[in-house]
Structures are given as C-alpha cells and as structure tokens.
Design a protein around this motif. Structure first.
Motif, PDB file in Angstrom:
ATOM      1  N   VAL A  40       0.822  -1.221   0.000  1.00  0.00           N
ATOM      2  CA  VAL A  40       0.000   0.000   0.000  1.00  0.00           C
ATOM      3  C   VAL A  40       0.843   1.253   0.000  1.00  0.00           C
ATOM      4  N   GLY A  41       2.169   1.127   0.158  1.00  0.00           N
ATOM      5  CA  GLY A  41       3.020   2.304   0.177  1.00  0.00           C
ATOM      6  C   GLY A  41       3.022   2.975   1.538  1.00  0.00           C
ATOM      7  N   LEU A  42       3.605   4.158   1.586  1.00  0.00           N
ATOM      8  CA  LEU A  42       3.703   4.903   2.834  1.00  0.00           C
ATOM      9  C   LEU A  42       2.354   5.513   3.212  1.00  0.00           C
ATOM     10  N   THR A  43       2.183   5.749   4.489  1.00  0.00           N
ATOM     11  CA  THR A  43       1.003   6.485   4.957  1.00  0.00           C
ATOM     12  C   THR A  43       1.325   7.977   4.940  1.00  0.00           C
ATOM     13  N   ALA A  44       0.288   8.778   5.058  1.00  0.00           N
ATOM     14  CA  ALA A  44       0.486  10.224   5.067  1.00  0.00           C
ATOM     15  C   ALA A  44       1.388  10.649   6.218  1.00  0.00           C
ATOM     16  N   ALA A  45       1.233   9.983   7.371  1.00  0.00           N
ATOM     17  CA  ALA A  45       2.060  10.325   8.531  1.00  0.00           C
ATOM     18  C   ALA A  45       3.526   9.995   8.265  1.00  0.00           C
ATOM     19  N   GLU A  46       3.775   8.844   7.607  1.00  0.00           N
ATOM     20  CA  GLU A  46       5.152   8.466   7.310  1.00  0.00           C
ATOM     21  C   GLU A  46       5.782   9.434   6.313  1.00  0.00           C
ATOM     22  N   VAL A  47       4.991   9.891   5.344  1.00  0.00           N
ATOM     23  CA  VAL A  47       5.498  10.867   4.370  1.00  0.00           C
ATOM     24  C   VAL A  47       5.881  12.161   5.086  1.00  0.00           C
ATOM     25  N   ALA A  48       5.001  12.635   5.963  1.00  0.00           N
ATOM     26  CA  ALA A  48       5.274  13.869   6.701  1.00  0.00           C
ATOM     27  C   ALA A  48       6.525  13.724   7.562  1.00  0.00           C
ATOM     28  N   GLU A  49       6.698  12.559   8.165  1.00  0.00           N
ATOM     29  CA  GLU A  49       7.863  12.322   9.010  1.00  0.00           C
ATOM     30  C   GLU A  49       9.151  12.391   8.197  1.00  0.00           C
ATOM     31  N   ARG A  50       9.133  11.800   6.984  1.00  0.00           N
ATOM     32  CA  ARG A  50      10.319  11.804   6.149  1.00  0.00           C
ATOM     33  C   ARG A  50      10.608  13.209   5.609  1.00  0.00           C
ATOM     34  N   VAL A  51       9.563  13.946   5.309  1.00  0.00           N
ATOM     35  CA  VAL A  51       9.761  15.332   4.861  1.00  0.00           C
ATOM     36  C   VAL A  51      10.430  16.132   5.979  1.00  0.00           C
ATOM     37  N   GLY A  53      14.008  15.608   6.164  1.00  0.00           N
ATOM     38  CA  GLY A  53      14.751  16.026   4.979  1.00  0.00           C
ATOM     39  C   GLY A  53      15.029  14.918   4.003  1.00  0.00           C
ATOM     40  N   GLU A  54      14.320  13.776   4.146  1.00  0.00           N
ATOM     41  CA  GLU A  54      14.532  12.638   3.255  1.00  0.00           C
ATOM     42  C   GLU A  54      13.638  12.778   2.019  1.00  0.00           C
ATOM     43  N   VAL A  55      13.878  13.849   1.271  1.00  0.00           N
ATOM     44  CA  VAL A  55      13.059  14.203   0.111  1.00  0.00           C
ATOM     45  C   VAL A  55      13.950  14.272  -1.116  1.00  0.00           C
ATOM     46  N   ASN A  56      13.371  14.004  -2.258  1.00  0.00           N
ATOM     47  CA  ASN A  56      14.117  14.071  -3.525  1.00  0.00           C
ATOM     48  C   ASN A  56      14.275  15.539  -3.923  1.00  0.00           C
ATOM     49  N   ASP A  57      15.175  16.234  -3.216  1.00  0.00           N
ATOM     50  CA  ASP A  57      15.247  17.684  -3.324  1.00  0.00           C
ATOM     51  C   ASP A  57      16.273  18.177  -4.338  1.00  0.00           C
ATOM     52  N   VAL A  58      16.682  17.337  -5.280  1.00  0.00           N
ATOM     53  CA  VAL A  58      17.608  17.816  -6.307  1.00  0.00           C
ATOM     54  C   VAL A  58      16.902  18.881  -7.132  1.00  0.00           C
ATOM     55  N   PRO A  59      17.437  20.095  -7.210  1.00  0.00           N
ATOM     56  CA  PRO A  59      16.739  21.158  -7.934  1.00  0.00           C
ATOM     57  C   PRO A  59      16.688  20.869  -9.423  1.00  0.00           C
ATOM     58  N   VAL A  60      15.520  21.067 -10.012  1.00  0.00           N
ATOM     59  CA  VAL A  60      15.377  20.936 -11.467  1.00  0.00           C
ATOM     60  C   VAL A  60      15.655  22.302 -12.063  1.00  0.00           C
ATOM     61  N   ARG A  61      16.857  22.438 -12.615  1.00  0.00           N
ATOM     62  CA  ARG A  61      17.253  23.748 -13.124  1.00  0.00           C
ATOM     63  C   ARG A  61      16.804  23.881 -14.559  1.00  0.00           C
ATOM     64  N   GLY A 118       4.915  15.546  -8.062  1.00  0.00           N
ATOM     65  CA  GLY A 118       6.109  16.121  -8.651  1.00  0.00           C
ATOM     66  C   GLY A 118       7.333  15.315  -8.245  1.00  0.00           C
ATOM     67  N   THR A 119       8.348  15.319  -9.094  1.00  0.00           N
ATOM     68  CA  THR A 119       9.569  14.561  -8.797  1.00  0.00           C
ATOM     69  C   THR A 119      10.171  14.985  -7.462  1.00  0.00           C
ATOM     70  N   SER A 120      10.104  16.272  -7.161  1.00  0.00           N
ATOM     71  CA  SER A 120      10.703  16.768  -5.919  1.00  0.00           C
ATOM     72  C   SER A 120       9.898  16.391  -4.682  1.00  0.00           C
ATOM     73  N   GLU A 121       8.683  15.815  -4.859  1.00  0.00           N
ATOM     74  CA  GLU A 121       7.842  15.439  -3.719  1.00  0.00           C
ATOM     75  C   GLU A 121       8.046  13.991  -3.284  1.00  0.00           C
ATOM     76  N   ILE A 122       8.843  13.242  -4.010  1.00  0.00           N
ATOM     77  CA  ILE A 122       9.115  11.846  -3.642  1.00  0.00           C
ATOM     78  C   ILE A 122       9.965  11.809  -2.367  1.00  0.00           C
ATOM     79  N   VAL A 123       9.630  10.910  -1.462  1.00  0.00           N
ATOM     80  CA  VAL A 123      10.399  10.768  -0.225  1.00  0.00           C
ATOM     81  C   VAL A 123      11.000   9.374  -0.162  1.00  0.00           C
TER      82      VAL A 123
END
Length: 802
Positions: free
Chosen positions: A26-37, A40-48, A132-137
């Motif tokens: 089922v993937g991550l729960t909303a709480a788990e996503v918020a915890e990872r955000v 800082g465990e986010v796909n934060d590579v800037p798309v230039r 968005g790609t940057s929203e993946i955790v």
C-alpha cells in the motif's frame, strides 16, 4: 514475463490452480510521508530549467570587456567632458537590455518546464497518485510502466514482465529483465512491462542526481555560434593589448600634449576596439527566440537546439505520434484458417485485459473488443519494440488453456505463409495489420513464435496528423531530407508517407535487410526514404551512420523505442504527450504535440544564426579598423584623430542601432558552418579598407589645415570618411533589401546629417566641417574606398565561398 504461482488454492468448479492472492503493498502512509519530509529525506535535487537570476545578472555584468570599458569610463568621467563618457552609459543600457531579455526567457522556460515536468505515480495509503519529482520521499512506492523514467534509485517490489533499459547509464544496449528484489537505477527507463519499486536513494544520493545537477537543462554548450564568438573575442583581446599600450604611450609621452586631451584621445582609440555589443546581441537573439517558441508551446531544453535545428539537413521521423496521431481504430477483423470470429473476439478481449498499460494498438483492440470475461491470465509477455509482439497464456472459462501471440505478421510467420500476401495488400493501403496467432510453446521460450498458427488479422487505421503534409512540404522546400524510420511494416509506412506527399515514399526498405556495417548502412540510408521494421538499436545505428556521412541529423519521436536515437541525434525532438524517457533526453519538446511547430523552430534558428553572422561582421569591422588606426597612429607619431564622443556617434549610427534591428529581423537563409571563417573573411578586408582610407583623409587634412582649431577640423574630415565607409558596410550587410532595411540605412544617414547641420549638436559632438575642399576630399576618398570594398567583398565571395 509474469508467471502465476501454481499455489494450492483450487476453484470448487474448475480444477485449474488459482494463485493465492498476494497482499498488495500500500506504500507509505500520510504520517510516514510527513515524518520523512521533516527529516529532509526528500528528492530535493533542484530541477534547473534555466540559469538563476543571480547567474544571469553575473553573466551580463561581470564580463571581461565590461571591466575594460568600466575602467575607461571612470577615467573619462574625471578627465573629459560628459560627451566623451557617453560610451559608458551605452554599455549600461546594453547590459540592462541583456538582463531583462534573459529574465523574460527564464520566465518562459520555467513556466514551460513545469508543464513538461515528469510526474511519477506514487502509491500512498494504497492509492496511486501523480506527484512532482521533488515530492518523492525515501521509502515511497513508485509505480512504473512503458516509457516511464526511473527518477530515483530503488528496489523492485512488483514486476509484470518488467524490462528496463539502462543504456544511458551503463552503455549496455540490451534491456534488463527485473524481478522483485532487483535494484533499479535513476536515469534508466522502462521499455516493456510494468511494476513498482521502493525508493532507496533520493536527492543527491541517487545514481544520476550528480549528472543531472551538473548538466543544467538550458545550457549554451556545444554551440558553434557561441564557441565561434568566444574564439573571435580571444583573438580580439590579444590584438587589443599591444595596440592599446602603444597608443596610450604615444598620446601621453611622445606628443607631450595636454594631459587630459591625450588621455581622452587614447581612450577614444581603445574603446572601439572592444566589440562589446556582440555578446549582448547574441544573448538577446537567443532569449527572444526562446520567448517566441515558448508562445507556441515549444520547450527548448537546450538553447543551442534553436541553432542546431537550423543546421539540420536530415530529419528522421518516427511514423507513430509524428506523422500519425497516437490513437488508432480497428476497421476490420479477418479470421484465418476457419477460426470462429466470436472466439477470436474473446481472445482479443482477454489479451487487452492482460496488459495493464496497453500501447495505442492494443488500446484500439480493447475499445473494439472489451469482452474478455471468464478468461484468466496465467502468464503474460508485454509488447517490446525489439520483439515486435506481445503474448499471454490463459485459463479459459471452460477450463481449457491456451497461449496467444499478437504482433507483426512478418515477424510471427514464415516468409512463405499465404497470410502474408493478404497482409501486404492491406499494408499497401496504409493500414496497420496485427496477427493473432496461437502458440504451441511456452511464453518463456525465446522461440515461442516458431510454429505459431495464425488465427486472425486485426486491421487498424491510423489517424494522419492534419499538419504533417504541410510540414513535410516545408522541409522539402528548405532542402532538408526527411527519412521515415519506423518499427511498423515498411510497405504500410510507405503508404502513409505517400498519402502525405513525401518524395521517395514508394522506395521502402525493410530494415531487417539493411547492412550492419556503418559505411554500407550510410549509403543505403542516403538512397532510401522510408524504412520499416526498425529496431530501437537500429534507429540509433542509423542516426550514427547518417552522421558519419557528414549529415546533421534531427530525430523526432514519442515512444521508448526512440530514446536511444533521440539521445544520439544532433537534435532530439519529442512530443509532449510522449513517454517521460523521450522528453528527458530530447533537446526540444513540442508540448502541444504539433509536428507543425517544427518549421517555426527551424525558422527561429535560421533567424538567430543568419542575423548574428550579419551583426558580427559589423562589430568586427569596427574592431579591425580601430586596431589598425591605433597601429598607424603609433607608427606615425601623431595625435589620435578621434575623441570617444566621435566613435560613440559612429558606433551608434552604423552598428548599435542597426545591429539591434538586423539581429531580430526575419531570416530564412539556411545556416552554414564555419561561423568564424565566414565572419572574418568580410571583417578583415572591411576593416583594413576603412582604416587606410580614414587615416589617409586624416593625414591629408593635417597638411591642409593649420593654426588654432586645426585638430578639430582634421578630426571632422576623418570622421566623415569613416562614417561614409561604415555606412557602405552597413548597406552591404543589410542586403537583400526590403523596405524597412532601406529605411533603416537611410535613417542612420539622416541622423548623421542632422548632427552636422544642427549647431548645438555640432558643438556637443565637436564636429564641424571647415571649408569645402577638405570635406569633398573626404567624401571622394570614402567613395573610392567603398567601391574598393565592394569589389574586394565580391572577390572574396568568389574566391572563398562559404
């Protein structure tokens, strides 16, 4: 390939084994996503998508020539009247224009990049949604299918015939079959099947993140235009240094004149050596090109693509999605060998249900034959461009089992099979034909198609793009050869191309018979126009073969089978509705999916290259004559003939204002190579003629005028000669004439006349023609010099053609 586990659970009615349903992640729960955000465990590579605002300001302000001009400007503000420091304000205005235009282009690019940005499907709380790609955790469960790009590193969790191409990372051409537990790498893409993986590395830790960060999408690398200008500026710098030093020493020491006047004349000789507006106009031309194309929903992912497509002489077109629209319609079903049509319909319906991510052909079959109820898929083989077929094994409603293949008739059947004759007849009408065949071997057998028994032909009609014929006609008129390279049957592709009026469409080639050696393949490609049954690797090889014969190649496409060729082509053009992988490697993305936008891109590139070549000649003629004048002044031990205000006036009227209009004007000339050579072959003779004639006028005027105020009169005569020659250079560069070009040249001439006749302007620019003899002598010298220049340039055209 997907196998059903022969688990223990049995249906009470049918003895066929039914797998015990495995729990679906089922993937991550909303709480788990918020915890990872929060961690800082986010796909934060800037798309230039473009340079940052700070980079744009820095690139326009902190340049080598701005530094030189800036220092000279500060000096002149302290030692000379305001008129002699005007050149500094011109530089400020130019820099401001450059920054504003690049910021406008950045705004356009950024907004388009958001539209074209990949949005992976992530499963959270059991629900799949695009993010968005940057929203993946870290730990996200990401679903993938054909054409999807792997955006972060991960571990495969689900696999349904999943095949991933890692060639862009590893160089390995063959797709890799993935099973649960296998690693997947960011930067690869799915070519067949589907599945899901868990993100194990995100952000800068991902395999391809460092490469993506270093390679900004909108870059100015590999541009002959920008490289050529950099080369020219390097030469100019080395010419300037000794000439400027010699001139400064001459004016300050040798002549022993008034200190402030000596400095003013030394600066007046140095400033015009700097082609300060050339880089600015190039940037402005590119920026405005991006803005114009952006308004047409054309995303230019690398700025040189505008220039590159203008140089293209061969464009390779993928039929599906380029010449035809993505959708198809089933027009006919032809049972073979006495097959029952109702049974065939059920088979087709079941095949449609067996593929969770159908391609356009299978989607048309699903729309036409939705009835697949009662059949259970036991094993499936997704469609692959390399195989040219898909397949599935079923447990039928009555307990029987069967294995079916659906794909290209000429791949699934031996060449002597009578069904191929019928297929060929349909292909000649431009129809697409798929064969449904019953296989006797297991799907995991690499020769499963051997001995397959044909059951039916499925006839599909492709929808031609309404704008394709006009676009092909445009390329023909512009002497750009179009090559249709498709995975479909060659005869069918040729018929479609013929309907669109493509010259040579009747000469079709089956790519399976193409030679593998590059030189022989290149010769075959030069002769042929339409190529069918091309594999993805062959597409790549064909692009390389064309390039080996000196062709500049553009490749268009929208499917995963086009990715390798798009990457290797000089210019890759992807459709906005195409796969994520194609959009990622292409330099140009047509967000509106309109093939008709390509002529606009070609025209924009030709406008940029042709016009920058024109204005570069204007700027460099000035540089050459300025350096030569300085050398002649040093050798003759005389005062420099001009103050900065004189050359500011000349530069504005004969270069600055006209260059701005010429750089942005329409221009349909085909781009030609060797930018530096083409510019210098005009600039050097033009600068030499202008310098010699101007210095001759100056020396004659020094003998003609004597007494107080003689230097002003000598300067005015020399200025008149130089202006007239520079106007003739402008008149040559402005050809071929149109009403506005003639008006532009006339307006610049009128501006100089106004300066000469209005008293306060005469005083402001220190220009006053004394007597009649010397002014007419100056005019006569200018006329002879202009005639000589015309003859020299015509001789250069004949002797050193571009």
């Amino acid at each position: 390939m997907t196998h059903i586990d022969a688990g223990a659970e049995l249906d009470p009615v049918h003895p066929t084994p039914i797998p015990a349903p495995a729990p679906r992640p089922v993937g991550l729960t909303a709480a788990e996503v918020a915890e990872r955000v929060a961690r800082g465990e986010v796909n934060d590579v800037p798309v230039r998508s473009s340079r940052s605002m700070a980079d744009i300001v820095r690139a326009n302000v902190f340049t080598r020539f701005n530094a030189i001009i800036g220092v000279l400007w500060l000096i002149m503000m302290f030692v000379a009247p305001f008129q002699d420091s005007l050149f500094g304000y011109v530089i400020l205005a130019n820099t401001g224009i450059g920054i504003i235009q690049e910021l406008r282009a950045k705004k356009t690019l950024d907004s388009l990049a958001v539209i074209g940005e990949a949005r992976p499907t992530v499963r959270r709380d059991g629900v799949a949604a695009e993010v968005g790609t940057s929203e993946i955790v870290l730990g996200d469960l990401i679903e993938i299918g054909p054409g999807d790009k792997i955006v972060v590193d991960g571990e495969c969790v689900e696999a349904d015939g999943l095949e991933i191409d890692e060639s862009l990372l590893t160089g390995e051409a063959d797709p890799v079959v993935k099973q649960p537990g296998d690693q997947v790498m960011s930067g690869s893409f799915v070519v067949a099947g589907g599945g899901a993986f868990t993100a194990t590395k995100v952000g800068r830790e991902a395999y391809a993140a460092q490469l993506a960060e270093e390679a900004s999408r909108f870059t100015l690398v590999h541009s002959e235009l920008r490289t050529g200008i950099s080369t020219i500026l390097k030469y100019v710098t080395w010419m300037m240094i000794p000439a400027a030093i010699g001139l400064a020493i001459t004016q300050l020491v040798v002549k022993n004149d008034d200190f402030k006047d000596s400095i003013a004349r030394a600066v007046g000789g140095i400033v015009p050596m700097v082609p300060e507006g050339l880089v600015l106009l190039t940037s402005v031309a590119f920026a405005i090109g991006v803005i114009r194309l952006g308004r047409k929903q054309c995303l230019v992912q690398e700025l040189p693509a505008i220039e590159g497509l203008a140089r293209v002489d061969t464009v390779c077109l993928d039929k599906t999605g380029t010449l035809t629209e993505g959708g198809m319609d089933v027009t006919e079903l032809r049972p073979l060998n006495g097959s029952d049509e109702s049974y065939v319909r059920k088979v087709l319906g079941a095949l449609g249900e067996s593929d969770p991510r159908p391609n356009a052909s299978l989607q048309a079959i699903i729309d036409a034959y939705p009835d697949g109820e009662g059949w259970r898929c036991v094993e499936s083989l997704p469609f692959s461009s390399a195989r040219k077929y898909s397949g599935a094994s079923f447990s039928e409603g009555d307990g029987a089992s069967s294995t079916w293949l659906l794909g290209a008739p000429d791949v699934l059947l031996p060449s002597e099979d009578p069904a191929l004759a019928e297929t060929e007849h349909l292909n000649e009408q431009g129809l697409r034909v798929l064969l449904l065949a019953r296989a006797d071997k297991d799907l995991d057998d690499p020769r499963v198609q051997d001995g397959a028994r044909p059951a039916a032909l499925v006839v599909l009609e492709q929808r031609l793009r309404p704008d394709a014929a006009d676009t092909l006609r445009y390329f023909e008129e512009q002497d750009v050869r179009a090559k249709v390279i498709s995975g479909d049957n060659a005869v069918s592709v040729g018929a479609v191309a013929a309907k669109l009026g493509l010259p040579g469409a009747s000469a079709t080639v089956d790519a399976r018979r193409l030679p593998t050696e590059k030189e022989e393949m290149a010769r075959a490609l030069d002769e042929g126009t339409v190529f069918g049954r091309v594999t993805p690797q062959q597409k790549r090889d064909m692009v390389g073969a064309l390039q080996s014969h000196g062709h500049t190649v553009a490749m268009t496409g929208d499917g995963v089978n086009d990715v390798l060729a798009l990457k290797d082509a000089d210019i890759g053009v992807a459709m906005g509705s195409g796969s994520e992988a194609t959009r990622a490697v292409a330099q140009i993305v047509l967000l509106n999916n309109s093939f008709a936008t390509l002529p606009s891109v070609v025209a924009e590139g030709r406008r940029v290259i042709g016009n920058i070549t024109r204005v570069a000649t204007l700027f460099l003629v000035k540089t050459v004559y300025s350096v030569l004048l300085a050398v002649m002044v040093v050798c003759s031990q005389v005062e420099y003939p001009f103050l900065p205000r004189h050359l500011t006036l000349l530069s504005t009227l004969t270069i600055g204002v006209p260059a701005f209009f010429l750089a942005l004007a329409p221009n349909k000339e085909r781009a030609r190579p060797h930018f530096v050579r083409r510019v210098m072959r005009y600039s050097i003779p033009g600068g030499v003629v202008a310098a010699v004639a101007t210095f001759a006028t100056y020396l004659i005027a020094r003998h003609h005028y004597t007494g107080e105020g003689a230097l002003d009169a000598e300067t005015s005569a020399a200025t008149l000669t130089l202006f007239l020659i520079a106007m003739w250079v402008l008149a040559i560069i402005a050809r071929p004439y149109t009403w506005w070009r003639v008006g532009l040249v006339a307006a610049m001439g009128l501006g100089f006349v106004i300066v000469l006749v209005v008293p306060w302007l005469q005083e402001f620019f220190a220009l006053k023609l004394v007597g009649t003899t010397m002014p007419w002598t100056a005019v006569g010298i200018a006329v002879v010099a202009s005639a000589s220049l015309e003859l020299v340039w015509r001789w250069v055209d004949r002797r050193f053609p571009a």
